[in-house]
Motif scaffolding. Structure first.
Motif, PDB file in Angstrom:
ATOM      1  N   ALA A   1       0.836  -1.202   0.000  1.00  0.00           N
ATOM      2  CA  ALA A   1       0.000   0.000   0.000  1.00  0.00           C
ATOM      3  C   ALA A   1       0.872   1.253   0.000  1.00  0.00           C
ATOM      4  CB  ALA A   1      -0.903   0.013   1.220  1.00  0.00           C
ATOM      5  N   TRP A   2       0.295   2.327  -0.468  1.00  0.00           N
ATOM      6  CA  TRP A   2       0.920   3.645  -0.442  1.00  0.00           C
ATOM      7  C   TRP A   2       0.065   4.529   0.459  1.00  0.00           C
ATOM      8  CZ3 TRP A   2       5.435   4.963  -3.062  1.00  0.00           C
ATOM      9  CH2 TRP A   2       5.925   3.990  -3.923  1.00  0.00           C
ATOM     10  N   ILE A   3       0.707   5.201   1.430  1.00  0.00           N
ATOM     11  CA  ILE A   3       0.009   6.048   2.393  1.00  0.00           C
ATOM     12  C   ILE A   3       0.447   7.493   2.168  1.00  0.00           C
ATOM     13  CG2 ILE A   3      -0.412   6.521   4.839  1.00  0.00           C
ATOM     14  CD1 ILE A   3      -1.340   3.729   3.949  1.00  0.00           C
ATOM     15  N   CYS A   4      -0.525   8.385   2.048  1.00  0.00           N
ATOM     16  CA  CYS A   4      -0.222   9.795   1.866  1.00  0.00           C
ATOM     17  C   CYS A   4       0.335  10.369   3.172  1.00  0.00           C
ATOM     18  CB  CYS A   4      -1.481  10.543   1.443  1.00  0.00           C
ATOM     19  SG  CYS A   4      -1.209  12.309   1.225  1.00  0.00           S
ATOM     20  N   VAL A   5       1.477  11.046   3.091  1.00  0.00           N
ATOM     21  CA  VAL A   5       2.092  11.640   4.280  1.00  0.00           C
ATOM     22  C   VAL A   5       2.004  13.167   4.279  1.00  0.00           C
ATOM     23  CG1 VAL A   5       3.640   9.686   4.701  1.00  0.00           C
ATOM     24  CG2 VAL A   5       4.399  11.565   3.232  1.00  0.00           C
ATOM     25  N   ARG A   6       1.629  13.749   3.134  1.00  0.00           N
ATOM     26  CA  ARG A   6       1.431  15.200   3.016  1.00  0.00           C
ATOM     27  C   ARG A   6       0.283  15.444   2.057  1.00  0.00           C
ATOM     28  NH1 ARG A   6       7.083  17.032   0.905  1.00  0.00           N
ATOM     29  NH2 ARG A   6       5.626  17.773  -0.639  1.00  0.00           N
ATOM     30  N   PRO A   7      -0.665  16.287   2.416  1.00  0.00           N
ATOM     31  CA  PRO A   7      -1.808  16.531   1.532  1.00  0.00           C
ATOM     32  C   PRO A   7      -1.389  17.253   0.252  1.00  0.00           C
ATOM     33  CG  PRO A   7      -1.875  18.009   3.410  1.00  0.00           C
ATOM     34  CD  PRO A   7      -0.726  17.073   3.635  1.00  0.00           C
ATOM     35  N   PHE A   8      -2.106  16.963  -0.812  1.00  0.00           N
ATOM     36  CA  PHE A   8      -1.890  17.638  -2.088  1.00  0.00           C
ATOM     37  C   PHE A   8      -3.101  17.396  -2.980  1.00  0.00           C
ATOM     38  CE2 PHE A   8      -0.721  13.380  -3.092  1.00  0.00           C
ATOM     39  CZ  PHE A   8      -0.883  13.225  -4.451  1.00  0.00           C
ATOM     40  N   THR A   9      -3.126  18.054  -4.114  1.00  0.00           N
ATOM     41  CA  THR A   9      -4.199  17.863  -5.087  1.00  0.00           C
ATOM     42  C   THR A   9      -3.648  17.105  -6.278  1.00  0.00           C
ATOM     43  OG1 THR A   9      -5.298  19.883  -4.378  1.00  0.00           O
ATOM     44  CG2 THR A   9      -5.914  19.017  -6.539  1.00  0.00           C
TER      45      THR A   9
ATOM     46  N   SER B   1      -9.701  16.432 -10.727  1.00  0.00           N
ATOM     47  CA  SER B   1      -8.793  17.031  -9.759  1.00  0.00           C
ATOM     48  C   SER B   1      -9.288  16.563  -8.389  1.00  0.00           C
ATOM     49  CB  SER B   1      -8.838  18.546  -9.882  1.00  0.00           C
ATOM     50  OG  SER B   1      -7.901  19.145  -9.036  1.00  0.00           O
ATOM     51  N   VAL B   2      -8.432  15.855  -7.639  1.00  0.00           N
ATOM     52  CA  VAL B   2      -8.854  15.202  -6.403  1.00  0.00           C
ATOM     53  C   VAL B   2      -7.935  15.615  -5.252  1.00  0.00           C
ATOM     54  CG1 VAL B   2      -9.266  12.969  -5.296  1.00  0.00           C
ATOM     55  CG2 VAL B   2      -9.629  13.213  -7.757  1.00  0.00           C
ATOM     56  N   ASP B   3      -8.539  16.052  -4.144  1.00  0.00           N
ATOM     57  CA  ASP B   3      -7.756  16.358  -2.946  1.00  0.00           C
ATOM     58  C   ASP B   3      -7.383  15.062  -2.249  1.00  0.00           C
ATOM     59  OD1 ASP B   3      -7.805  19.145  -3.231  1.00  0.00           O
ATOM     60  OD2 ASP B   3      -9.751  19.285  -2.247  1.00  0.00           O
ATOM     61  N   ILE B   4      -6.091  14.867  -2.053  1.00  0.00           N
ATOM     62  CA  ILE B   4      -5.574  13.682  -1.361  1.00  0.00           C
ATOM     63  C   ILE B   4      -5.139  14.140   0.028  1.00  0.00           C
ATOM     64  CG2 ILE B   4      -3.866  11.827  -1.407  1.00  0.00           C
ATOM     65  CD1 ILE B   4      -5.826  11.731  -3.777  1.00  0.00           C
TER      66      ILE B   4
ATOM     67  N   MET C   1      -4.512   8.959   3.854  1.00  0.00           N
ATOM     68  CA  MET C   1      -5.264   8.152   2.894  1.00  0.00           C
ATOM     69  C   MET C   1      -4.388   7.009   2.394  1.00  0.00           C
ATOM     70  SD  MET C   1      -7.421  10.999   0.713  1.00  0.00           S
ATOM     71  CE  MET C   1      -8.457   9.823  -0.153  1.00  0.00           C
ATOM     72  N   ARG C   2      -5.003   5.840   2.262  1.00  0.00           N
ATOM     73  CA  ARG C   2      -4.301   4.626   1.855  1.00  0.00           C
ATOM     74  C   ARG C   2      -4.742   4.242   0.440  1.00  0.00           C
ATOM     75  NH1 ARG C   2      -2.588  -0.487   4.548  1.00  0.00           N
ATOM     76  NH2 ARG C   2      -2.850  -2.107   2.984  1.00  0.00           N
ATOM     77  N   PHE C   3      -3.758   3.867  -0.371  1.00  0.00           N
ATOM     78  CA  PHE C   3      -4.041   3.461  -1.743  1.00  0.00           C
ATOM     79  C   PHE C   3      -3.440   2.088  -1.997  1.00  0.00           C
ATOM     80  CE2 PHE C   3      -4.255   7.981  -1.529  1.00  0.00           C
ATOM     81  CZ  PHE C   3      -5.434   8.244  -2.191  1.00  0.00           C
ATOM     82  N   ASP C   4      -4.333   1.152  -2.315  1.00  0.00           N
ATOM     83  CA  ASP C   4      -3.948  -0.215  -2.661  1.00  0.00           C
ATOM     84  C   ASP C   4      -4.152  -0.393  -4.162  1.00  0.00           C
ATOM     85  OD1 ASP C   4      -3.519  -1.539   0.026  1.00  0.00           O
ATOM     86  OD2 ASP C   4      -5.541  -0.745   0.304  1.00  0.00           O
ATOM     87  N   TYR C   5      -3.518  -1.431  -4.712  1.00  0.00           N
ATOM     88  CA  TYR C   5      -3.694  -1.729  -6.131  1.00  0.00           C
ATOM     89  C   TYR C   5      -5.174  -1.897  -6.456  1.00  0.00           C
ATOM     90  CZ  TYR C   5       1.278  -2.265  -6.807  1.00  0.00           C
ATOM     91  OH  TYR C   5       2.617  -2.018  -6.890  1.00  0.00           O
ATOM     92  N   GLY C   6      -5.572  -1.314  -7.576  1.00  0.00           N
ATOM     93  CA  GLY C   6      -6.942  -1.416  -8.026  1.00  0.00           C
ATOM     94  C   GLY C   6      -7.826  -0.268  -7.579  1.00  0.00           C
ATOM     95  N   LYS C   7      -7.382   0.527  -6.604  1.00  0.00           N
ATOM     96  CA  LYS C   7      -8.177   1.678  -6.148  1.00  0.00           C
ATOM     97  C   LYS C   7      -7.904   2.840  -7.087  1.00  0.00           C
ATOM     98  CE  LYS C   7      -9.278   4.545  -2.178  1.00  0.00           C
ATOM     99  NZ  LYS C   7      -9.004   4.796  -0.756  1.00  0.00           N
ATOM    100  N   ARG C   8      -8.927   3.191  -7.861  1.00  0.00           N
ATOM    101  CA  ARG C   8      -8.778   4.232  -8.865  1.00  0.00           C
ATOM    102  C   ARG C   8      -9.164   5.588  -8.288  1.00  0.00           C
ATOM    103  NH1 ARG C   8      -7.425   1.789 -13.332  1.00  0.00           N
ATOM    104  NH2 ARG C   8      -7.812   3.482 -14.771  1.00  0.00           N
ATOM    105  N   VAL C   9      -8.341   6.582  -8.615  1.00  0.00           N
ATOM    106  CA  VAL C   9      -8.570   7.954  -8.178  1.00  0.00           C
ATOM    107  C   VAL C   9      -8.439   8.838  -9.414  1.00  0.00           C
ATOM    108  CG1 VAL C   9      -7.772   9.810  -6.683  1.00  0.00           C
ATOM    109  CG2 VAL C   9      -7.559   7.449  -5.936  1.00  0.00           C
ATOM    110  N   GLY C  10      -9.489   9.552  -9.757  1.00  0.00           N
ATOM    111  CA  GLY C  10      -9.440  10.382 -10.948  1.00  0.00           C
ATOM    112  C   GLY C  10      -9.159   9.577 -12.204  1.00  0.00           C
TER     113      GLY C  10
END
Length: 65
Positions: free
Chosen positions: A17-25, A32-35, A39-48
């Motif tokens: 998994a990839w975990i966001c450590v600093r907010p960004f867009t 355009s998505v605020d991260i 927030m955790r991102f696993d394979y298959g989780k689509r964003v934008g």
């Protein structure tokens, strides 16, 4: 921002998994998505329309993660 600079906003975990450590867009051709931090991102989780974990993995293999 160079495309690999996005790696600085994430921590790669042992479980893949990839975990966001600093907010960004995140801006993609589809959205355009605020991260937010934590927030955790696993394979298959689509964003934008983008599988963010897969994208980060590809960048990490090219530029180091």
């Amino acid at each position: 921002m160079a495309k690999h600079d996005i790696l600085g906003f994430f921590e790669h975990r042992r479980d893949g998994a990839w975990i966001c450590v600093r907010p960004f867009t995140l801006t993609t051709p589809n959205a355009s998505v605020d991260i937010r931090q934590g927030m955790r991102f696993d394979y298959g989780k689509r964003v934008g329309g983008l599988d963010l974990a897969e994208y980060l993995e590809r960048l990490g293999s090219q530029f180091g993660s």
